[in-house]
Design an enzyme around this catalytic site. Structure first.
Site, PDB file in Angstrom:
ATOM      1  N   ASP A  36     -33.291  70.044 -54.026  1.00  0.00           N
ATOM      2  CA  ASP A  36     -31.851  70.054 -54.222  1.00  0.00           C
ATOM      3  C   ASP A  36     -31.246  70.758 -53.006  1.00  0.00           C
ATOM      4  O   ASP A  36     -31.951  71.461 -52.274  1.00  0.00           O
ATOM      5  CB  ASP A  36     -31.523  70.801 -55.519  1.00  0.00           C
ATOM      6  CG  ASP A  36     -30.078  70.630 -55.944  1.00  0.00           C
ATOM      7  OD1 ASP A  36     -29.336  69.892 -55.267  1.00  0.00           O
ATOM      8  OD2 ASP A  36     -29.691  71.245 -56.950  1.00  0.00           O
ATOM      9  N   ASP A  38     -27.266  72.028 -52.507  1.00  0.00           N
ATOM     10  CA  ASP A  38     -26.284  73.080 -52.771  1.00  0.00           C
ATOM     11  C   ASP A  38     -26.887  74.152 -53.675  1.00  0.00           C
ATOM     12  O   ASP A  38     -27.347  73.864 -54.780  1.00  0.00           O
ATOM     13  CB  ASP A  38     -25.032  72.490 -53.434  1.00  0.00           C
ATOM     14  CG  ASP A  38     -24.294  71.529 -52.519  1.00  0.00           C
ATOM     15  OD1 ASP A  38     -23.878  71.965 -51.436  1.00  0.00           O
ATOM     16  OD2 ASP A  38     -24.149  70.346 -52.882  1.00  0.00           O
TER      17      ASP A  38
END
Length: 255
Positions: A36, A38
């Site tokens: 991932d 952010d």
């Protein structure tokens, strides 16, 4: 060195740090790492400590690395530019964004109508690159009171065959109204990039795409097909395009 960096790359509050032996076992049993972005690799424009070193070292060790983001506000080439700025050695095929996944999904359906877009330029530019016609991007604000005849001017485009909802900082009553009205037709597709509640920020609550998707879903009485994590679509796309073995793949996220 990599063992110590794996131990320090912790963004989950309940994460358990790996000792060196467990880190080695993880590396031996894993061919592919999905990260991932952010809140895991960076916060806004700042890299999370040692994240770039870990990602780059994994690739030096021959591991496949993909950046999987629900954020639809950028195109893949914009993410590559951000990676370069923050010290990540990544190229465009390694970036799996929901704007890209949405376009690939529409192409897989041989979609040839227009999209009503509740979203940002990341989605619109990916659609432009794929030759998908769209409308709706940008501000659309109602002047005055909705009950004072302000809806008389609303006209729906009969060529719209899909409503796509991503993050849209210009979300408005007009956009929810139009998206929901298009979705009265059961043949119009309802696609959403993700249902994330908020963006990871420390001092303020920044509503995520999920708030916008829920507004359209409630008003229209329909549920969307979700492109991003944790839906199966993103992982099936990775398996189709890159032949990943789920048993030898690790996902690194913040929730």
């Amino acid at each position: 060195m990599l063992c110590s960096r794996i131990r320090t790359l912790r963004t989950m509050r309940q994460a358990v740090p790996l000792d060196c032996e467990k880190a080695k076992a993880l590396l031996q049993s894993t061919d592919t790492f999905l990260f991932d972005c952010d809140g895991v690799l960076w916060n806004g424009g700042d890299v999370i400590k040692d994240a770039n070193a870990v990602v780059n070292k994994l690739q030096e060790l021959g591991k496949k690395v993909f950046l999987v983001t629900n954020n639809s506000t950028k195109t893949r080439d914009e993410y590559v530019a951000k990676c370069a700025k923050l010290g990540f050695n990544c190229n465009e095929p390694q970036v799996i964004s929901t704007s890209y996944l949405t376009v690939q999904y529409l192409k897989s359906l041989h979609f040839d109508k227009k999209v009503y877009l509740v979203g940002s330029s990341g989605l619109s530019r990916e659609m432009d690159a794929a030759g998908i016609r769209h409308l709706g991007e940008g501000p659309d604000v109602m002047e005055g009171n909705v009950f004072d005849g302000r809806l008389d001017h609303i006209r729906l485009d009969p060529e719209v065959g899909a409503v796509v909802v991503g993050f849209d900082s210009h979300i408005s009553f007009n956009k929810i109204l139009k998206a929901s009205s298009y979705l009265k037709n059961p043949d119009v597709l309802f696609i959403a990039t993700n249902r994330d509640e908020r963006f990871p920020m420390e001092h303020i609550v920044c509503p995520g795409t999920g708030t916008m998707v829920t507004a359209v879903a409630v008003a229209s009485g329909r549920e969307p097909t979700i492109m991003g994590k944790p839906s199966r679509e993103v992982f099936e796309a990775l398996r189709r395009q890159h032949g990943l073995d789920p048993a030898r793949t690790v996902m690194v996220g913040d929730k």
